[in-house]
Design an enzyme around this catalytic site. Structure first.
Site, PDB file in Angstrom:
ATOM      1  NE  ARG A  19      -2.306  -1.708   3.229  1.00 25.68           N
ATOM      2  CZ  ARG A  19      -2.817  -1.783   4.448  1.00 25.68           C
ATOM      3  NH1 ARG A  19      -4.051  -1.382   4.682  1.00 25.68           N
ATOM      4  NH2 ARG A  19      -2.092  -2.256   5.430  1.00 25.68           N
ATOM      5  CG  ASN A  37      -4.110  -4.777   2.564  1.00 22.01           C
ATOM      6  OD1 ASN A  37      -3.647  -4.644   1.446  1.00 22.01           O
ATOM      7  ND2 ASN A  37      -3.373  -4.901   3.651  1.00 22.01           N
TER       8      ASN A  37
END
Ligand SMILES: [Zn+2]
Ligand SMILES: [Zn+2]
Ligand SMILES: [Zn+2]
Length: 754
Positions: A19, A37
């Protein structure tokens, strides 16, 4: 034109810094949007001009973080409503949906963290739990998916403001590093004595542990996936003491070395092996000894190799600042039990073995032994696939979902198929052991719940007495039995994605055959859907059944007896049991037939007076290999191949006669041992030539535990290649029973209706 896209990324993309990587990349491309996620992987919404969006998506796989494995990038929707949001954000994890995600692996200390660890000005100077998105614990601390701190055993530690700031800063290497911690807020170490008194904490504990090690003490050290027993590998006395206390008389002990130069002083390395030793997995590698003066003789007696590794956790790395440069690091367990991984149990169970205990308070969710490998032709040759590799997926050519394979009885590993992935578990051990069996059940529960998998098929070994088989048979779903040695060949075929006809050479210790006898020298032809057993050893009678596997002199005796040798090895003839054995043999009383190639190796080791009984699995064959390295010449020994009806048999009787005759003439044992290896390699080559002539098959798969023998592997491969066979051997899936579950799944896949 401005667009907003929904993109999904699948693979190993959680817990690997994905990320923040997307965040930074999006900032570079000046895109707005979000990344998060969920249980399928990573999703992103990106907003910008179409051209830039395209360029951005193409760039992702090229510059992805080192631990990430991208299976697929999918552009789901190109017409999301434009939000005109400014900037890019990281959104909270989402738990619902179909669980597709890969479980991240434990990764060794990265070089950035190591640098900080050893910098006195750094706030994590010598902090033994330093980590970042590129390194640290994963699989061993995960309790549930998605991979987030509250789903790990780190949930009990509250991050301090400084750690929290790093965790929340998308430009930081520790952005969303779930186990992020420091001296102030994270896990701590303590040193205990046998009476469970804490004698030191923090850096003082590690320092004292180092000093105790230098002073010849044995310390149980809690690491990543369990406890090690550590001692100074240069000190003969303490190594002997460790062996005695651990009841591990002879098996080689692994050595952790302070750094690569320290390691290179004791073993021969190559560019490739150094890369593996220093890579993210940091397995134990078996490498040829170089200088044997530096370590105690008792580390790996009669073995040409040392098993070596580098420190893979920051705790190990810090310990070496205070300890001897070579430490024995052997799994801490009672004999035949799985590795200890809980503080209380370790302190109780290892009380008679360790002098002190270096503990920490980060709980290990599941035990995970060190992986062990060697290097063959500049490729990894896996012996135990566990820490750093489990539970990484191995790919199937097509989807074959919701399958569990329960593996074999020894060196058990289970496998789960979902989508195109085969997830191989960590090493679970020998299931006859109660603790190992419990770990087996836990592992099935864990992995099926991580992957949200309800099995539609369970694949198991043909052996009705294997506990892994019994477990499978109790489950209320469809079952499929796969013969043990077919599964070995299946594992090798999977590794190389083969589905065409092959010659499968499965040389193994044991395994249940279709006829109810013990197999283990199978030569198959087939494409995996179906195999035909076209050759094997003439059966070797096991006098007293299982007992003959441990008391290998019984095998030596029976080989000589059936080869018609009058003047047998003196070690056999002087025994009182012989007259009973003769009766048992002629009346077939308590005598079981085995065609296991491992038994021939064991029996020959006994004839050569290397060993009468074994103290660990495979010992006689290992010692036969080890002594063969000392051979200075080769002598012509031959394993005959005879044909009866439409089958071939390896007739070992003439070979035993030759060996016995040479031995009587006083030939060196090393020469005979080496000659024996060449005879087996020649027989493999010869049978493959016979099969190619008759059936036109040119691909050969070498599998089964016997191929851990590096002389046999090397000599077989080179002979077959000289005769222009295409030869396949194992690399990342073990050729021993640790690879059975993978083979079971692959054969179930090949045999399924498609
Ligand atoms: Zn790191
Ligand atoms: Zn902190
Ligand atoms: Zn096997």
């Amino acid at each position: 034109m401005i667009k907003r896209w929904l993109v999904r990324i699948y693979g190993v993309v959680q817990g690997v810094g994905f990320r923040p990587f997307i965040y930074n990349l999006a900032s570079k491309y000046q895109l707005s949007g979000l990344v998060g996620n969920d249980t399928q992987g990573v999703f992103l919404e990106i907003e910008g001009s179409e051209e830039v969006l395209n360029a951005f998506v193409q760039q992702i796989p090229i510059v992805a973080p080192p631990m990430a494995v991208i299976d697929k990038i999918e552009i789901i929707n190109t017409e999301l409503p434009i939000s005109m949001q400014s900037g890019f954000i990281i959104v909270k994890s989402q738990g619902a949906g179909d669980k597709q995600i890969s479980v991240p692996v434990d990764t060794a200390l990265c070089s950035d963290c190591e640098k900080e660890l050893l910098t006195p000005e750094d706030r994590r100077y010598l902090y033994p739990f330093i980590n970042c998105t590129n390194c640290g614990p994963r699989y061993t601390i995960i309790e549930a998916l998605p991979y987030d701190r509250f789903n790990t055993t780190m949930k009990t530690f509250q991050m301090c403001p400084e750690c929290a700031a790093e965790y929340n800063d998308p430009t930081n290497r520790r952005f969303h590093a779930q186990p992020n911690a420091c001296w102030h807020c994270g896990p701590q170490v303590s040193l205990l004595d046998r009476q469970k008194n804490i004698i030191a904490r923090g850096i003082e504990a590690i320092k004292q542990a180092g000093e105790f090690l230098s002073a010849g003490k044995i310390i149980a050290i809690k690491g990543l996936g369990g406890f090690h027993l550590a001692c100074d590998a240069r000190n003969s006395d303490v190594v002997k003491t460790l062996r005695r206390r651990k009841n591990r008389e002879e098996k080689a002990l692994a050595v952790m070395c302070k750094d690569i130069n320290t390691l290179k002083a004791i073993v021969q390395t190559s560019i490739y092996s150094e890369k593996i030793l220093q890579g993210p997995e940091k397995p134990i590698l078996l490498l040829p000894k170089k200088d044997t003066q530096l370590l105690a003789d008792e580390i790996a007696p009669v073995n040409p190799n040392y098993g070596v590794m580098l420190p893979y956790t920051p705790l190990h790395r810090v310990l070496f600042e205070f300890s001897p440069p070579y430490l024995v690091m052997t799994s801490a367990n009672k004999t035949d039990e799985p590795i200890e991984y809980k503080n209380d149990e370790a302190v109780s169970n290892l009380n008679q073995i360790a002098d002190y205990f270096l503990l920490h308070d980060r709980e290990i969710k599941r035990r995970c032994d060190d992986s062990v490998a060697t290097v063959f032709r500049d490729k990894l040759f896996m012996i135990r696939r566990s820490r750093g590799f489990a539970p990484l997926a191995i790919k199937l050519p097509e989807e074959f979902s919701h399958i569990i394979a329960t593996g074999a009885e020894q060196k058990n590993v289970i496998a789960i198929a979902k989508g195109k992935d085969i997830i191989l578990s960590h090493h679970l051990g020998d299931l006859e052991n109660e603790e190992a069996y419990r770990a087996f059940e836990e592992c099935i529960n864990d992995l099926t719940s991580f992957l949200d998998l309800k099995p539609r098929l369970i694949v198991h070994d043909l052996h009705p007495e294997y506990l892994a088989t019994k477990w499978a048979l109790e489950q209320p779903v469809a079952k499929l039995a796969i013969q043990h040695h077919e599964a070995h060949i299946g594992a090798c075929m999977l590794e190389h994605q083969l589905a065409e006809p092959v010659i499968g050479i499965a040389f193994d210790g044991t395994g249940y055959g279709y006829d109810g006898t013990l197999w283990g020298s199978e030569v198959f032809i087939g494409d995996g859907k179906d195999f035909r057993r076209v050759a094997h050893l003439l059966p070797i009678p096991l006098i007293g059944g299982e007992k003959a596997i441990r008391e290998v002199w019984r095998l030596g005796y029976v080989l000589q007896e059936l080869a018609g040798i009058k003047e047998k090895n003196a070690n056999f003839n002087n025994r009182p049991e012989i007259s009973i054995f003769k009766k048992m043999l002629s009346n077939h009383l308590n005598v079981f037939l085995s065609t296991g190639m491992g038994r021939l190796f064991d029996g020959v080791a006994a004839i050569l007076n290397l060993r009468e009984k074994i103290t660990y699995d495979g010992q006689a064959a290992i010692e036969l290999e080890n002594i063969a390295y000392h051979s200075t010449k080769s002598i012509p020994l031959k394993l005959d191949i005879i044909q009866q009806e439409k089958k071939w048999f390896f007739d070992w009787r003439p070979l035993i006669q030759q060996i016995s005759a040479y031995l009587r003439k006083g030939e060196a044992i090393s020469t005979l041992a080496f000659g024996f290896h060449l005879a087996i390699a020649n027989a493999i080559n010869e049978i493959c030539l016979l099969i190619r002539n008759q059936y036109g098959i040119n691909k050969v798969c070498l599998s089964g535990g016997v191929f851990m023998n590096q002389i046999l592997l090397r000599e077989s491969v080179s002979r077959l290649e000289q005769d222009n066979f295409e030869v396949y051997w194992h690399q990342t899936i073990p050729c021993n029973d640790g690879g059975i579950a993978a083979g079971q799944i692959y054969l179930a896949y090949l045999r399924s209706e498609k």
